[in-house]
Enzyme design. Structure first.
Site, PDB file in Angstrom:
ATOM      1  CG  HIS A 162      -1.687  -1.248   1.421  1.00  0.00           C
ATOM      2  ND1 HIS A 162      -2.912  -1.528   0.863  1.00  0.00           N
ATOM      3  CD2 HIS A 162      -1.343  -2.362   2.125  1.00  0.00           C
ATOM      4  CE1 HIS A 162      -3.301  -2.738   1.217  1.00  0.00           C
ATOM      5  NE2 HIS A 162      -2.361  -3.274   1.981  1.00  0.00           N
ATOM      6  CB  SER A 283      12.886  22.828 -15.437  1.00  0.00           C
ATOM      7  OG  SER A 283      12.121  24.026 -15.510  1.00  0.00           O
ATOM      8  CE  LYS A 289      11.245  20.236 -11.753  1.00  0.00           C
ATOM      9  NZ  LYS A 289      10.295  19.493 -10.950  1.00  0.00           N
ATOM     10  CD  GLU A 296       8.353  12.405 -15.421  1.00  0.00           C
ATOM     11  OE1 GLU A 296       7.356  13.106 -15.640  1.00  0.00           O
ATOM     12  OE2 GLU A 296       9.450  12.875 -15.090  1.00  0.00           O
ATOM     13  CE  LYS A 331       1.028  -5.274 -44.366  1.00  0.00           C
ATOM     14  NZ  LYS A 331      -0.385  -5.695 -44.169  1.00  0.00           N
TER      15      LYS A 331
HETATM   16  N1  ARG Z   1      -1.138  -4.672 -49.005  1.00  0.00           N
HETATM   17  C1  ARG Z   1      -1.948  -5.817 -48.740  1.00  0.00           C
HETATM   18  C2  ARG Z   1      -2.006  -6.068 -47.232  1.00  0.00           C
HETATM   19  O1  ARG Z   1      -1.212  -5.551 -46.562  1.00  0.00           O
HETATM   20  C3  ARG Z   1      -1.395  -7.020 -49.429  1.00  0.00           C
HETATM   21  C4  ARG Z   1      -2.410  -8.055 -49.742  1.00  0.00           C
HETATM   22  C5  ARG Z   1      -3.349  -7.578 -50.754  1.00  0.00           C
HETATM   23  N2  ARG Z   1      -4.247  -8.599 -51.161  1.00  0.00           N
HETATM   24  C6  ARG Z   1      -5.393  -8.316 -51.833  1.00  0.00           C
HETATM   25  N3  ARG Z   1      -6.113  -9.321 -52.147  1.00  0.00           N
HETATM   26  N4  ARG Z   1      -5.751  -7.099 -52.078  1.00  0.00           N
HETATM   27  O2  ARG Z   1      -2.847  -6.793 -46.742  1.00  0.00           O
END
Ligand code: ARG
Length: 465
Positions: A162, A283, A289, A296, A331
């Site tokens: 605590h 700072s 500081k 952080e 991605k």
């Molecule tokens: N740039 C696409 C992705 O990242 C690649 C695959 C595309 N496939 C398709 N059937 N359009 O998913």
């Protein structure tokens, strides 16, 4: 990056109108998926070799493709590659360039595969490489922690529950707690790597291909442990990415907790440690500081890594089999989690060995807050007092201490005996923080000898992985 209207789409055959300019930019992924160029090329080279092995390509065709792809890799690395948004993604950019360089043979590379199995393969190769890089940073941090723990196996500090002083512990023990969390993180990553290292290539668009492909051979060339069993699943699920992002989220949780403790410890109120100047900032208005910006920031960055995980779970949940363009959205969150966790581990691994430990302040803090009260109760139990009664007796002694401004160790034997006649001169041994720590000498306990043994085991485990 160019946006050249004259570039023909590799899939343009059935279209009579050009893609709308904004749609082209909206659907393109090359601005971010080009970072997988090395994996895309590696995958294509392996695919071409396999096609030659089964007789779909002849040896000359194979050699021309491999040489062309290797040249392209050089162009990309030297910044000379003509990336084009009109060619949508990394896959079509590289393939189109190959054809530009080697002519009609370049158009044969895409035989028996689709961008669907190609992108899934690239992602797995890419993540596998990054898991290895992250695991190396994790290991470096762990090794620094273990070393510091060994140096501070005898350094006394207060342990908290605590955030109130609870019992004395050693700083080495505290550091090894962090190491345990990181050790589990490393195991989780290794486990995630096993499931990531399965090859989708051969699934083609979704149903497999009619060419006599040898998937085991391609997998062997690419260092995959196995080939994906089901072509629909292979092009569709991104659970390996989600799993990695969950591992990353847990690593950030741990780093964020470490950060929180460091921020507390460098404050004037605790004053337990000092971070190296090179890891702090000042700072612009307050000349005195020295701010713990690195911990952080790491604490703050955990937020985006959690967000990436949730984004990916949501991305996946509504998709029917098999591939859908939704998956292109896998991605950026993945790359962001990779970058964030890798940078956070790196900065921690660099920072930890240089922290200056203020052992006197830590010990003084352990003397406050009646941290050896449990030891006094345990002492009474050893003298035959039932634990519940011992608890009550010590509670009264603590109340007396609060009223008179004394710690238990500062009271005279006569005063202590007012609370229980079972108390003798030897009680003062257990009332020191050193005595308290030394008494916890089982596996997992805070006694210096155990901390040294635990650090040894931790180092052995680290060497094994
Ligand atoms: N740039 C696409 C992705 O990242 C690649 C695959 C595309 N496939 C398709 N059937 N359009 O998913």
């Amino acid at each position: 990056m160019s946006n050249d209207k004259s570039i023909a789409k590799p899939w343009g055959g059935r279209f009579s109108e050009a893609t709308d300019a904004f749609v082209e930019a909206f659907t393109a992924s090359v601005t971010f998926d080009r970072r997988m160029y090395a994996q895309d090329i590696r995958g294509s080279i392996a695919h071409a070799r396999m096609l030659a092995k089964v007789g779909v390509l002849n040896e000359n065709e194979r050699d021309a493709i491999v040489a062309g792809l290797e040249e392209i890799e050089g162009e990309i690395e030297s910044g000379k590659f003509p990336w084009s948004v009109s060619l949508e993604d990394v896959h079509m950019n590289i393939e189109a360039r190959l054809t530009e360089k080697i002519g009609i043979i370049g158009k044969k590379l895409h035989t028996g595969r689709s961008r669907n199995d190609q992108v899934a393969t690239d992602m797995r190769l890419y993540l596998r490489d990054e898991i290895d890089a992250i695991a190396a940073e994790l290991k470096r941090l762990q090794s620094g922690l273990i070393e510091l723990a060994e140096q501070h196996a005898d350094t006394i500090m207060p342990g908290f529950t605590h955030l109130q002083v609870a019992q004395p512990i050693t700083f080495g023990h505290h550091l090894l707690a962090w190491n345990e969390m990181l050790q589990r993180d490393a195991q989780r990553l290794a486990d995630c790597r096993r499931r990531t290292n399965v090859m989708p290539l051969g699934a083609a668009a979704l149903a497999g291909t009619s060419y006599p492909i040898d998937r085991a051979y391609t997998a062997q060339l690419l260092g995959f442990d196995a080939v994906a069993e089901n072509s629909l699943d292979a092009v569709s699920d991104r659970d390996f990415i989600i799993e990695f992002c969950a591992c990353a989220a847990l690593i950030m949780t741990h780093l964020s907790r470490f950060s929180e403790e460091l921020v507390l410890w460098v404050s004037q109120q605790f004053d337990f440690v000092e971070l190296g100047d090179s890891f702090c900032t000042g700072s612009s208005i307050m000349p005195q500081k020295k701010n713990p910006d690195v911990p952080e920031l790491v604490r703050g960055k955990s937020g985006r890594v959690y967000g990436n995980l949730l984004g990916l779970l949501t991305l996946m949940k509504g998709q029917p089999l098999a591939y859908n363009k939704d998956n292109q959205e896998d991605k950026e969150p993945l790359f962001d989690s990779i970058d964030t966790v890798k940078a956070s581990l790196r900065v921690f691994a660099d920072m930890i060995p240089g922290i200056r430990v203020k052992a006197d302040n830590m010990r003084a803090a352990a003397l406050r807050g009646f941290s050896t009260a449990t030891d006094l109760a345990d002492y009474l139990v050893r003298k035959g007092v039932p634990f519940r009664d011992a608890h009550e007796i010590v509670g009264k002694a603590v109340r007396h201490g609060i009223e008179t401004g004394q710690d238990l160790a500062e009271m005279s034997l006569e005063t202590l005996r007012r609370f229980s006649p079972a108390l003798d001169e030897d009680v003062f041994e257990v009332l020191t923080p050193e005595g308290s720590c030394a008494a916890r000498k089982h596996i997992g306990g805070t006694a210096p000898e155990q901390v040294r043994a635990a650090a040894r085991r931790a180092r052995e485990r680290l060497a094994d992985c």
